[in-house]
Write a protein that holds these residues in place. Sequence first.
Motif, short mmCIF file in Angstrom:
data_model
loop_
_atom_site.label_atom_id
_atom_site.label_comp_id
_atom_site.label_asym_id
_atom_site.label_seq_id
_atom_site.Cartn_x
_atom_site.Cartn_y
_atom_site.Cartn_z
N UNK A 1 1.74 4.29 -5.75
CA UNK A 1 2.28 4.85 -4.52
C UNK A 1 1.40 5.93 -3.88
N UNK A 2 0.69 6.81 -4.65
CA UNK A 2 -0.16 7.79 -3.96
C UNK A 2 -1.27 7.14 -3.12
N UNK A 3 -1.80 6.01 -3.56
CA UNK A 3 -2.86 5.35 -2.80
C UNK A 3 -2.37 4.89 -1.44
N UNK A 4 -1.15 4.37 -1.39
CA UNK A 4 -0.59 3.91 -0.13
C UNK A 4 0.17 5.01 0.62
N UNK A 5 0.26 6.20 0.01
CA UNK A 5 1.06 7.28 0.59
C UNK A 5 2.49 6.78 0.85
N UNK B 1 -6.98 -3.16 -7.68
CA UNK B 1 -6.55 -1.81 -8.03
C UNK B 1 -7.55 -1.13 -8.95
N UNK B 2 -8.07 -1.86 -9.93
CA UNK B 2 -8.94 -1.26 -10.94
C UNK B 2 -10.28 -0.79 -10.36
N UNK B 3 -10.66 -1.29 -9.18
CA UNK B 3 -11.89 -0.85 -8.54
C UNK B 3 -11.66 0.25 -7.52
N UNK B 4 -10.43 0.69 -7.35
CA UNK B 4 -10.12 1.70 -6.33
C UNK B 4 -9.21 2.79 -6.89
N UNK B 5 -9.50 3.21 -8.10
CA UNK B 5 -8.66 4.22 -8.74
C UNK B 5 -9.11 5.65 -8.47
N UNK B 6 -10.31 5.83 -7.95
CA UNK B 6 -10.87 7.17 -7.77
C UNK B 6 -11.24 7.37 -6.31
N UNK B 7 -10.87 8.53 -5.77
CA UNK B 7 -11.25 8.91 -4.42
C UNK B 7 -11.77 10.35 -4.45
N UNK B 8 -12.99 10.54 -3.95
CA UNK B 8 -13.62 11.86 -3.92
C UNK B 8 -13.67 12.50 -5.30
N UNK B 9 -13.90 11.67 -6.32
CA UNK B 9 -14.01 12.18 -7.69
C UNK B 9 -12.70 12.46 -8.38
N UNK B 10 -11.57 12.17 -7.74
CA UNK B 10 -10.26 12.43 -8.32
C UNK B 10 -9.49 11.14 -8.43
N UNK C 1 -5.10 4.89 6.37
CA UNK C 1 -5.88 6.11 6.46
C UNK C 1 -7.19 6.05 5.69
N UNK C 2 -7.26 5.24 4.64
CA UNK C 2 -8.48 5.09 3.86
C UNK C 2 -8.50 3.68 3.27
N UNK C 3 -9.56 3.36 2.53
CA UNK C 3 -9.70 1.99 2.06
C UNK C 3 -8.62 1.61 1.05
N UNK C 4 -8.01 2.60 0.38
CA UNK C 4 -6.93 2.29 -0.56
C UNK C 4 -5.64 1.88 0.13
N UNK D 1 -3.32 -14.24 -5.62
CA UNK D 1 -3.89 -13.01 -5.07
C UNK D 1 -3.44 -12.80 -3.63
N UNK D 2 -2.98 -11.58 -3.33
CA UNK D 2 -2.56 -11.22 -1.98
C UNK D 2 -3.08 -9.83 -1.65
N UNK D 3 -3.19 -9.54 -0.37
CA UNK D 3 -3.54 -8.20 0.10
C UNK D 3 -2.28 -7.47 0.51
N UNK D 4 -2.18 -6.21 0.08
CA UNK D 4 -1.05 -5.37 0.46
C UNK D 4 -1.55 -4.22 1.31
N UNK D 5 -0.83 -3.93 2.39
CA UNK D 5 -1.21 -2.87 3.31
C UNK D 5 0.03 -2.08 3.73
N UNK D 6 -0.14 -0.76 3.75
CA UNK D 6 0.90 0.09 4.32
C UNK D 6 0.30 0.91 5.44
N UNK D 7 0.95 0.86 6.58
CA UNK D 7 0.48 1.62 7.73
C UNK D 7 1.10 3.02 7.72
N UNK D 8 0.37 4.02 8.21
CA UNK D 8 -0.96 3.94 8.81
C UNK D 8 -2.06 3.80 7.76
#
Length: 216
Positions: free
Chosen positions: A154-158, A186-195, A129-132, A120-127
């Motif tokens: 890719x949409x989650x990380x922009x 990933x499976x717990x962060x598939x929805x943002x603002x109902x979308x 902007x949100x928890x995803x 298990x690793x954490x992936x982050x792309x800057x900036x």
Amino acid sequence: RHCIRHRFQGKVAKKGRLRNTMLGKRQNQSARTVVTGDPFLAVDQIGVPISMCMILTYPERVNLYTLPRLTRHVRNGPLVHPGANYLVRGGRTYHLKFFKRALPLQHGDVVFRHLTDNDDVLMNRQPSLHKMSLMCHRVRVVKQRTFALHIATTPAYNADFDGDEMNLTVLLDEKTRAEGREIMCIHENMVKDGKPIIQFVQHVVLAVYLLTTKTL
């Protein structure tokens, strides 16, 4: 002797307490490189180059269940994947490149083994902007030199694949890994603002349509 201002500011650039210690974060178990797409990965997987997996390590304690597997890691050493770089025994650290007498392993030893599939690793792309922008992925060791990312994430990380870079951070204990799997995966962060935010977009949808449509 220096006054308090000199200790904070530093006589030489970047050597003061603020710039060198407090504002500058340095850590070993992290990596950064360009990200490329790979549709053959699972949506929660991240392809990590084997060269990075041989430098990044996970500390695993030797017990009855891990002894056979960790013995193989130690025998492979730091130059063969999956291997190990360090062994901690009795408060002393041994580099396995120079110390070949680490076998047989003892219960309670800590082996700093290479990253392997499904770590298990954490992936982050800057900036960020949100928890995803910071999510947990499962490692899949690949032979290429870039991170391989599933196209649907890719949409989650922009992110896109025109030279974007991402940061990887290794989770170093079981409690942190459990938190990553249960909360930050990933499976717990598939929805943002109902979308849905983990989804196929643009050219991927067009390609699927063309591949599954009968030609006239």
